[in-house]
Design a protein around this motif. Structure first.
Motif, short mmCIF file in Angstrom:
data_model
loop_
_atom_site.label_atom_id
_atom_site.label_comp_id
_atom_site.label_asym_id
_atom_site.label_seq_id
_atom_site.Cartn_x
_atom_site.Cartn_y
_atom_site.Cartn_z
N GLN A 170 0.05 10.20 -0.30
CA GLN A 170 1.32 10.92 -0.45
C GLN A 170 1.65 11.71 0.81
OE1 GLN A 170 1.49 13.99 -3.57
NE2 GLN A 170 3.26 12.89 -4.38
N GLN A 171 0.64 12.28 1.45
CA GLN A 171 0.84 13.10 2.64
C GLN A 171 0.83 12.29 3.94
OE1 GLN A 171 -2.30 16.03 2.24
NE2 GLN A 171 -0.99 17.39 1.01
N GLY A 172 0.59 10.98 3.85
CA GLY A 172 0.60 10.13 5.04
C GLY A 172 -0.68 10.15 5.84
N ILE A 173 -1.75 10.69 5.27
CA ILE A 173 -3.04 10.70 5.98
C ILE A 173 -3.59 9.27 6.07
CG2 ILE A 173 -5.42 11.55 5.88
CD1 ILE A 173 -4.29 14.04 4.45
N VAL A 174 -3.39 8.50 5.01
CA VAL A 174 -3.73 7.07 5.01
C VAL A 174 -2.54 6.30 4.46
CG1 VAL A 174 -6.23 7.38 4.82
CG2 VAL A 174 -4.84 7.25 2.74
N ASN A 175 -2.52 4.99 4.76
CA ASN A 175 -1.44 4.13 4.27
C ASN A 175 -1.75 3.49 2.93
OD1 ASN A 175 -1.36 3.71 7.55
ND2 ASN A 175 0.68 3.89 6.62
N GLY A 176 -3.02 3.50 2.53
CA GLY A 176 -3.35 2.86 1.28
C GLY A 176 -4.83 2.90 0.98
N GLN A 177 -5.20 2.14 -0.04
CA GLN A 177 -6.59 2.09 -0.49
C GLN A 177 -6.83 0.73 -1.12
OE1 GLN A 177 -7.78 2.46 -4.19
NE2 GLN A 177 -5.79 1.43 -4.37
N GLU A 178 -8.10 0.43 -1.40
CA GLU A 178 -8.42 -0.84 -2.06
C GLU A 178 -9.34 -0.56 -3.24
OE1 GLU A 178 -11.79 -2.54 -1.35
OE2 GLU A 178 -12.22 -0.46 -0.80
N ASN A 179 -8.97 -1.12 -4.37
CA ASN A 179 -9.70 -0.93 -5.62
C ASN A 179 -9.27 -2.02 -6.60
OD1 ASN A 179 -11.66 1.18 -6.43
ND2 ASN A 179 -10.23 2.59 -5.41
N PRO A 180 -10.01 -2.18 -7.69
CA PRO A 180 -9.57 -3.13 -8.71
C PRO A 180 -8.26 -2.68 -9.37
CG PRO A 180 -11.91 -2.68 -8.92
CD PRO A 180 -11.37 -1.69 -7.95
N VAL A 181 -7.56 -3.64 -9.97
CA VAL A 181 -6.27 -3.36 -10.62
C VAL A 181 -6.41 -2.27 -11.67
CG1 VAL A 181 -4.54 -4.36 -12.18
CG2 VAL A 181 -5.27 -5.63 -10.14
N ASP A 182 -7.50 -2.32 -12.44
CA ASP A 182 -7.69 -1.33 -13.49
C ASP A 182 -7.73 0.09 -12.91
OD1 ASP A 182 -8.53 -0.82 -16.43
OD2 ASP A 182 -10.07 0.23 -15.29
N THR A 183 -8.39 0.26 -11.78
CA THR A 183 -8.48 1.57 -11.14
C THR A 183 -7.14 1.96 -10.53
OG1 THR A 183 -10.81 1.16 -10.63
CG2 THR A 183 -9.73 2.94 -9.42
N ILE A 184 -6.46 1.01 -9.91
CA ILE A 184 -5.13 1.26 -9.34
C ILE A 184 -4.18 1.77 -10.41
CG2 ILE A 184 -3.10 0.14 -8.32
CD1 ILE A 184 -5.11 -1.81 -6.93
N LYS A 185 -4.27 1.17 -11.59
CA LYS A 185 -3.40 1.57 -12.70
C LYS A 185 -3.79 2.93 -13.26
CE LYS A 185 -0.35 0.78 -16.11
NZ LYS A 185 -0.61 1.92 -17.00
N SER A 186 -5.08 3.11 -13.56
CA SER A 186 -5.48 4.34 -14.24
C SER A 186 -5.34 5.57 -13.35
CB SER A 186 -6.93 4.23 -14.74
OG SER A 186 -7.84 4.18 -13.66
N LEU A 187 -5.53 5.40 -12.04
CA LEU A 187 -5.39 6.53 -11.11
C LEU A 187 -4.01 6.58 -10.47
CD1 LEU A 187 -8.93 6.64 -9.44
CD2 LEU A 187 -8.08 7.85 -11.45
N ARG A 188 -3.13 5.67 -10.86
CA ARG A 188 -1.70 5.69 -10.51
C ARG A 188 -1.46 5.62 -8.99
NH1 ARG A 188 0.70 6.87 -15.33
NH2 ARG A 188 2.74 7.06 -14.35
N PHE A 189 -2.32 4.90 -8.29
CA PHE A 189 -2.15 4.77 -6.84
C PHE A 189 -0.85 4.05 -6.48
CE2 PHE A 189 -7.01 4.96 -6.53
CZ PHE A 189 -6.99 6.30 -6.25
N TYR A 190 -0.38 3.19 -7.38
CA TYR A 190 0.83 2.43 -7.11
C TYR A 190 2.07 3.32 -6.99
CZ TYR A 190 1.77 3.16 -12.07
OH TYR A 190 2.00 3.73 -13.30
N GLU A 191 1.97 4.56 -7.47
CA GLU A 191 3.10 5.47 -7.36
C GLU A 191 3.35 5.88 -5.91
OE1 GLU A 191 2.81 7.69 -11.72
OE2 GLU A 191 2.10 8.71 -9.91
N VAL A 192 2.27 6.01 -5.14
CA VAL A 192 2.41 6.45 -3.74
C VAL A 192 2.20 5.30 -2.76
CG1 VAL A 192 1.89 8.88 -4.13
CG2 VAL A 192 0.00 7.26 -3.83
N ALA A 193 1.63 4.20 -3.25
CA ALA A 193 1.42 3.01 -2.42
C ALA A 193 1.85 1.80 -3.25
CB ALA A 193 -0.05 2.89 -2.00
N PRO A 194 3.16 1.54 -3.29
CA PRO A 194 3.71 0.61 -4.28
C PRO A 194 3.54 -0.88 -3.97
CG PRO A 194 5.48 1.51 -2.95
CD PRO A 194 4.23 2.22 -2.52
N TYR A 195 2.99 -1.22 -2.81
CA TYR A 195 2.79 -2.64 -2.47
C TYR A 195 1.37 -3.04 -2.88
CZ TYR A 195 7.10 -2.17 0.18
OH TYR A 195 8.40 -1.94 0.54
N ILE A 196 1.28 -3.81 -3.96
CA ILE A 196 -0.01 -4.26 -4.48
C ILE A 196 -0.24 -5.69 -3.99
CG2 ILE A 196 -1.37 -4.71 -6.54
CD1 ILE A 196 0.44 -2.68 -8.01
#
Length: 337
Positions: free
Chosen positions: A202-228
């Protein structure tokens, strides 16, 4: 009427009886820490595990589950296992590699292609079972393996090929193999605990992360990094572990009960995660995420150097053993087109 001495004896006998009954009814509390959010698959499996432990020990044990890193992030939780501060945790295999570096080899890219192949690897690979057998000396042991799935990317810019990665900073957790793969693909890597990732994107320190879909969903990473981007570059399940001090405190009967609960919760976790991927992706798309499957060949080509680097660091024999186990499993359980 009873005399005073008789009354005193009756009172003492009653007190002893009550104390004995209270001791028999005493429930021992066990602490289970993990970093998944309430509503995530880990929490669901942890709740089932707790229920089954209580059932199979006739209520002698109560497992209290602490989600969302309330007690500790993944590396700290494993340290607390060793110290006796918690009794159970569940985390990616690479998180345990700090204490047994050879486990990093399970994070080599593209070892398996399907869930069934991954389950066979974790349940029956001679090499991996041999490595798990070393963990009690480190202060904890594997009870079963829960599911998280295959790691893929979420970024705040489109990621179609390794060429796109060259302009991006990618969060990685403290695992050499993952970092080497990210470096090989072209990312600039930044190590940080998972509990800091959302805000850092969210703050632009990193552009993204890598994790399984289940983790991406439960931790809501797609809200700040919407390209899956579904590269599925590493199979990343979650060994459930118990503190060795806790395990040694159990009777044989209670060990059998806890192991039974662990196996049943693993089957639940595996089925839940595998069956949820498509619906989770659809829900994230409805919330504005963009889901894509890139051409995988360039990503596979980019990480070829990782296998050689693994041999240099961990030894050719160990690398060849797990690669041979994985190859045999892929041949035994071929992916269906």
């Amino acid at each position: 009427m009873l005399d005073e001495r008789t009354l005193s004896r009756l009172a003492l006998s009653t007190a002893i009886l009550v104390a004995g009954m209270s001791s028999a009814w005493a429930v021992e509390t066990l602490r289970f820490s993990h970093t998944d959010n309430p509503g995530g698959s880990r929490q669901a499996a942890a709740e089932l595990f707790a229920e089954k432990v209580a059932e199979y020990t006739d209520g002698r044990y109560e497992v209290q589950v602490f989600p969302s890193g309330q007690i500790a992030n993944d590396p700290k939780a494993i340290e607390l296992l060793q110290l006796g501060g918690i009794d159970f945790t569940v985390s990616a295999t690479g998180s345990y590699a700090t204490h047994l570096p050879s486990l990093n080899l399970t994070a080599m890219p593209f070892l398996v292609d399907t869930y069934e192949q991954g389950w066979e690897l974790y349940d029956n690979s001679d090499w991996l079972q041999g490595e798990f057998a070393k963990l009690p000396e480190k202060g904890f042991r594997v009870l079963s393996t829960w599911e998280a799935g295959f790691r893929s990317f979420t970024t705040n810019e489109p990621l179609n090929s390794p060429e796109d990665a060259k302009s991006m900073k990618m969060r990685v957790f403290p695992n050499d193999m993952i970092r080497w793969s990210m470096d090989a693909i072209g990312f600039q890597t930044v190590v940080m605990p998972i509990t800091e990732v959302y805000l850092s994107i969210q703050q632009g320190i990193v552009n993204g992360q890598e994790n399984p879909v289940d983790t991406i969903k439960s931790l809501r990473f797609y809200e700040v990094a919407p390209y899956i981007t579904l590269t599925r570059h590493v199979y990343s399940p979650l060994p459930l572990t118990v503190a060795e001090k806790t395990w040694q405190s159990f009777s044989d009967e209670d060990r059998e009960a806890v192991m039974k609960a662990a196996v049943e919760s693993a089957a639940f976790s595996r089925n839940l995660v595998k069956s949820s991927v498509e619906s989770q992706l659809a829900e994230m798309q409805e919330d504005g995420a963009t889901v894509s499957v890139p051409e995988i060949g360039p990503f596979r080509d980019a990480v070829q150097s990782v296998y050689g680097k693994a041999k240099d660091v961990y030894g050719a024999e160990a690398v060849d053993e797990i690669l041979a186990d994985a190859a045999a499993i892929r041949e035994k359980l071929p992916a269906k087109n």
